[in-house]
Enzyme design. Structure first.
Site, PDB file in Angstrom:
ATOM      1  N   HIS A  17      65.377  56.246  51.452  1.00  0.00           N
ATOM      2  CA  HIS A  17      65.868  56.494  52.816  1.00  0.00           C
ATOM      3  C   HIS A  17      64.980  55.777  53.834  1.00  0.00           C
ATOM      4  CE1 HIS A  17      67.433  60.603  51.253  1.00  0.00           C
ATOM      5  NE2 HIS A  17      68.497  59.882  51.514  1.00  0.00           N
ATOM      6  N   LYS A  41      77.287  72.017  50.554  1.00  0.00           N
ATOM      7  CA  LYS A  41      75.995  72.011  49.855  1.00  0.00           C
ATOM      8  C   LYS A  41      75.036  72.945  50.551  1.00  0.00           C
ATOM      9  CE  LYS A  41      75.549  67.153  48.660  1.00  0.00           C
ATOM     10  NZ  LYS A  41      74.680  66.000  48.935  1.00  0.00           N
ATOM     11  N   ARG A  90      73.221  51.824  46.852  1.00  0.00           N
ATOM     12  CA  ARG A  90      72.330  51.681  45.702  1.00  0.00           C
ATOM     13  C   ARG A  90      72.985  50.920  44.562  1.00  0.00           C
ATOM     14  NH1 ARG A  90      70.876  57.854  46.055  1.00  0.00           N
ATOM     15  NH2 ARG A  90      72.950  57.683  46.940  1.00  0.00           N
ATOM     16  N   SER A 128      67.632  62.050  46.397  1.00  0.00           N
ATOM     17  CA  SER A 128      66.992  63.335  46.701  1.00  0.00           C
ATOM     18  C   SER A 128      67.174  64.309  45.538  1.00  0.00           C
ATOM     19  CB  SER A 128      67.586  63.948  47.965  1.00  0.00           C
ATOM     20  OG  SER A 128      67.420  63.100  49.058  1.00  0.00           O
TER      21      SER A 128
HETATM   22  P1  ADP Z   1      74.580  61.819  51.696  1.00  0.00           P
HETATM   23  O1  ADP Z   1      74.640  63.219  51.160  1.00  0.00           O
HETATM   24  O2  ADP Z   1      75.334  61.618  52.986  1.00  0.00           O
HETATM   25  O3  ADP Z   1      74.834  60.705  50.718  1.00  0.00           O
HETATM   26  P2  ADP Z   1      71.809  61.178  51.425  1.00  0.00           P
HETATM   27  O4  ADP Z   1      70.683  61.855  52.118  1.00  0.00           O
HETATM   28  O5  ADP Z   1      71.898  61.304  49.956  1.00  0.00           O
HETATM   29  O6  ADP Z   1      73.093  61.689  52.167  1.00  0.00           O
HETATM   30  O7  ADP Z   1      71.802  59.634  51.783  1.00  0.00           O
HETATM   31  C1  ADP Z   1      71.777  59.177  53.117  1.00  0.00           C
HETATM   32  C2  ADP Z   1      71.933  57.666  53.149  1.00  0.00           C
HETATM   33  O8  ADP Z   1      70.835  57.054  52.502  1.00  0.00           O
HETATM   34  C3  ADP Z   1      73.167  57.146  52.422  1.00  0.00           C
HETATM   35  O9  ADP Z   1      73.632  55.997  53.087  1.00  0.00           O
HETATM   36  C4  ADP Z   1      72.641  56.782  51.067  1.00  0.00           C
HETATM   37  O10 ADP Z   1      73.452  55.803  50.451  1.00  0.00           O
HETATM   38  C5  ADP Z   1      71.296  56.216  51.459  1.00  0.00           C
HETATM   39  N1  ADP Z   1      70.348  56.281  50.363  1.00  0.00           N
HETATM   40  C6  ADP Z   1      69.993  57.346  49.629  1.00  0.00           C
HETATM   41  N2  ADP Z   1      69.074  57.026  48.704  1.00  0.00           N
HETATM   42  C7  ADP Z   1      68.853  55.688  48.866  1.00  0.00           C
HETATM   43  C8  ADP Z   1      68.024  54.726  48.186  1.00  0.00           C
HETATM   44  N3  ADP Z   1      67.258  55.083  47.155  1.00  0.00           N
HETATM   45  N4  ADP Z   1      68.045  53.450  48.623  1.00  0.00           N
HETATM   46  C9  ADP Z   1      68.849  53.092  49.657  1.00  0.00           C
HETATM   47  N5  ADP Z   1      69.661  53.925  50.323  1.00  0.00           N
HETATM   48  C10 ADP Z   1      69.662  55.213  49.928  1.00  0.00           C
END
Ligand code: ADP
Length: 162
Positions: A17, A41, A90, A128
């Site tokens: 992130h 969630k 990703r 996460s």
């Molecule tokens: P959501 O539940 O909306 O997917 P996340 O917190 O999982 O929320 O992800 C928020 C954003 O960060 C999304 O655009 C996701 O694709 C991106 N993201 C999550 N992990 C990574 C990573 N390891 N590398 C790049 N982008 C990521």
């Protein structure tokens, strides 16, 4: 002024992130990390805990703000003059959902553009959920999350196990 909105759960924020936020901050005038409440969630950290964590981790980026939103992302984005939603991609598995969301948001508000940033190769596997899984079993997540939140994870897990 173009404002990049980085929406997500950030439960908790990972180095993946942070990499996307950092790159967005270099490309746009202003970045708002928008922690979106998810009705389906139940959070590991509360929205307020996550807001405080993201604030701490992004303290060194002067053009990054943090906000919490309990509603439709397009309604949040509509308050900005030139909103651009930035999402990290990703793997191919992210693509279908992200593409659908981008098109839906565009239908709901044609002013809201979405751009995708390819994940840094170091973080393509990182999520996460994986961090919570590893930390929950006492594993070392120091390579996956910003140093500033390691203690929060430990405390939360110890609190749950006691
Ligand atoms: P959501 O539940 O909306 O997917 P996340 O917190 O999982 O929320 O992800 C928020 C954003 O960060 C999304 O655009 C996701 O694709 C991106 N993201 C999550 N992990 C990574 C990573 N390891 N590398 C790049 N982008 C990521």
């Amino acid at each position: 002024m173009q404002t990049a909105i980085c929406p997500g759960s950030f439960d908790p924020i990972t180095l993946g992130h942070l990499d996307v936020i950092r790159r967005a901050a270099a490309m746009f005038d202003r970045v708002v990390v928008c922690i979106v409440a998810n009705a389906n969630k139940h959070g590991f950290f509360s929205l307020e805990e996550r807001r405080e964590q993201v604030l701490r981790v992004t303290a060194g980026y002067p053009n990054v703000d943090v906000d919490v939103w309990d509603g439709l992302l397009v309604d949040y984005a509509a308050r900005f003059e030139q909103p651009v939603v930035v999402r990290g991609l990703r793997a191919l598995s992210d693509f279908e959902y992200e593409f659908m969301m981008a098109l839906t948001n565009k239908k709901l508000n044609p002013r809201v553009e979405t751009v995708f940033l390819a994940s840094d190769e170091r973080y393509t596997y990182l999520s996460s959920s994986m961090v919570k899984e590893i930390a929950g079993f006492g594993g070392d997540v120091s390579r996956f999350v910003p140093e500033e939140i390691l203690e929060d994870l430990k405390k939360k897990i110890n609190g749950r196990n006691s």
